[in-house]
Write an enzyme that holds these catalytic residues in place. Sequence first.
Site, short mmCIF file in Angstrom:
data_model
loop_
_atom_site.label_atom_id
_atom_site.label_comp_id
_atom_site.label_asym_id
_atom_site.label_seq_id
_atom_site.Cartn_x
_atom_site.Cartn_y
_atom_site.Cartn_z
N LYS A 13 0.67 -1.17 -0.01
CA LYS A 13 -0.22 0.42 0.41
C LYS A 13 0.50 1.07 -0.28
CE LYS A 13 -2.14 -0.82 4.01
NZ LYS A 13 -1.13 -2.37 4.18
N ARG A 88 -10.35 0.38 8.86
CA ARG A 88 -9.59 -1.18 9.34
C ARG A 88 -9.76 -1.94 10.09
NH1 ARG A 88 -3.58 0.25 9.23
NH2 ARG A 88 -1.91 -0.85 8.88
N ARG A 127 11.35 -6.24 4.70
CA ARG A 127 12.34 -4.60 4.56
C ARG A 127 12.41 -4.54 6.63
NH1 ARG A 127 6.93 -1.17 5.26
NH2 ARG A 127 5.57 -3.02 7.48
N ARG A 133 11.70 -1.72 10.89
CA ARG A 133 10.38 -0.62 11.67
C ARG A 133 10.34 -1.60 13.01
NH1 ARG A 133 5.09 0.21 8.56
NH2 ARG A 133 4.28 -0.84 9.46
N ARG A 144 -0.63 -8.32 13.72
CA ARG A 144 -1.40 -7.62 12.35
C ARG A 144 -2.35 -8.47 11.25
NH1 ARG A 144 4.38 -5.41 10.51
NH2 ARG A 144 3.39 -4.19 9.24
P1 AP5 Z 1 4.76 -1.76 1.96
O1 AP5 Z 1 4.30 -1.02 1.23
O2 AP5 Z 1 5.34 -1.11 2.74
O3 AP5 Z 1 3.46 -2.60 2.29
P2 AP5 Z 1 1.92 -1.59 3.21
O4 AP5 Z 1 1.20 -2.44 2.73
O5 AP5 Z 1 2.49 -0.29 2.84
O6 AP5 Z 1 2.30 -2.49 4.43
P3 AP5 Z 1 2.56 -1.58 6.18
O7 AP5 Z 1 3.35 -3.08 6.64
O8 AP5 Z 1 3.77 -0.50 5.99
O9 AP5 Z 1 1.11 -1.70 6.06
P4 AP5 Z 1 0.33 -2.12 7.64
O10 AP5 Z 1 -0.91 -1.74 7.07
O11 AP5 Z 1 0.76 -3.23 8.70
O12 AP5 Z 1 1.41 -0.44 8.54
P5 AP5 Z 1 0.56 0.67 9.00
O13 AP5 Z 1 1.67 1.77 8.38
O14 AP5 Z 1 -0.30 0.75 8.02
O15 AP5 Z 1 5.64 -2.74 1.38
C1 AP5 Z 1 6.00 -3.82 2.09
C2 AP5 Z 1 7.29 -4.45 2.16
O16 AP5 Z 1 7.32 -4.69 0.91
C3 AP5 Z 1 8.05 -2.84 1.97
O17 AP5 Z 1 9.91 -3.15 2.17
C4 AP5 Z 1 8.58 -2.78 -0.12
O18 AP5 Z 1 9.77 -2.31 -0.20
C5 AP5 Z 1 7.75 -4.26 -0.29
N1 AP5 Z 1 7.27 -4.35 -0.88
C6 AP5 Z 1 6.46 -3.44 -1.99
N2 AP5 Z 1 5.80 -4.00 -3.31
C7 AP5 Z 1 5.86 -5.50 -3.74
C8 AP5 Z 1 6.85 -5.22 -4.27
N3 AP5 Z 1 5.37 -5.56 -6.14
N4 AP5 Z 1 7.93 -6.65 -4.94
C9 AP5 Z 1 8.33 -6.83 -3.55
N5 AP5 Z 1 8.49 -6.08 -2.44
C10 AP5 Z 1 7.68 -4.91 -2.52
O19 AP5 Z 1 0.19 -0.11 10.34
C11 AP5 Z 1 0.57 0.02 11.36
C12 AP5 Z 1 0.19 0.46 12.68
O20 AP5 Z 1 -0.14 1.80 13.18
C13 AP5 Z 1 -1.03 -0.34 12.50
O21 AP5 Z 1 -0.48 -1.83 13.30
C14 AP5 Z 1 -1.37 0.29 14.03
O22 AP5 Z 1 -1.23 -0.02 15.28
C15 AP5 Z 1 -1.34 1.50 13.59
N6 AP5 Z 1 -2.56 1.96 13.00
C16 AP5 Z 1 -2.38 2.50 11.53
N7 AP5 Z 1 -3.53 2.66 10.60
C17 AP5 Z 1 -4.68 2.63 11.20
C18 AP5 Z 1 -5.82 2.22 11.34
N8 AP5 Z 1 -6.87 3.00 10.97
N9 AP5 Z 1 -7.33 2.03 12.50
C19 AP5 Z 1 -5.87 1.50 13.82
N10 AP5 Z 1 -4.10 1.25 14.04
C20 AP5 Z 1 -3.73 2.06 13.32
#
Ligand code: AP5
Length: 192
Positions: A13, A88, A127, A133, A144
Amino acid sequence: MRLVLLGAPGSGKGTQAARLKEHLQVPHISTGDLLRAEVAAGSKLGLAAKEVMARGELVSDEILLGMLEDRFSRPDTRGGFILDGYPRNLAQADALDKLLTRIGQPFDFAVQLDVPTELLVERIAGRAAAEGRADDTPESVRTRLKVYDGHTAPVIDYYRQHGHLTVVDGVGSLDEVFTRIIEAISPVKEIG
Ligand code: AP5
């Protein structure tokens, strides 16, 4: 273009939103990034969120909605947005509907990046090694993924039932996935 980007942790994402932001010239609103900025700043909100995030659990709906309302009050969102990481759970989906209706900006598309679990785990491990992270530990990743299945998957079903969902295959190179997303949203882009 008003886009909601959905998908499990590691589905790409954030990576794709950064590219879409340049392509569509609209802001990327990542609730994870907003929360991490609060943690880094040591704000009251950041202190409340820090441990919850490290465990891989969801931060409270109330905190998220307040943060989102604040972000959407900024003028740069008037020409569109890419929302990443919200909603979410079903309560957040309902709150988002109400917020976007109130500001007259209903989303055009909810796009789900579909990636098998083994690959999600592999990407996050990559990552973790590269960036360290705080919530990319094996235990937090397990939580997660569980939270995603239990709370976020129902949001996807809800959008699917209401005809708002576009599923995009998230397996492939960054360029391949990006092209698929652009193709999936192009009918709206041409009209709007
Ligand atoms: P990346 O693009 O970072 O993936 P992502 O889907 O953004 O994954 P995240 O792990 O950042 O998502 P998340 O939902 O757990 O975290 P968030 O920050 O929203 O890609 C991941 C890796 O893969 C990277 O190294 C990238 O380079 C690689 N990659 C990507 N595409 C690729 C491809 N095609 N081929 C090869 N490699 C690839 O949330 C974090 C925390 O915040 C949550 O756990 C929660 O505690 C809190 N939080 C956030 N939003 C909310 C909400 N709405 N409600 C409550 N708590 C929340």
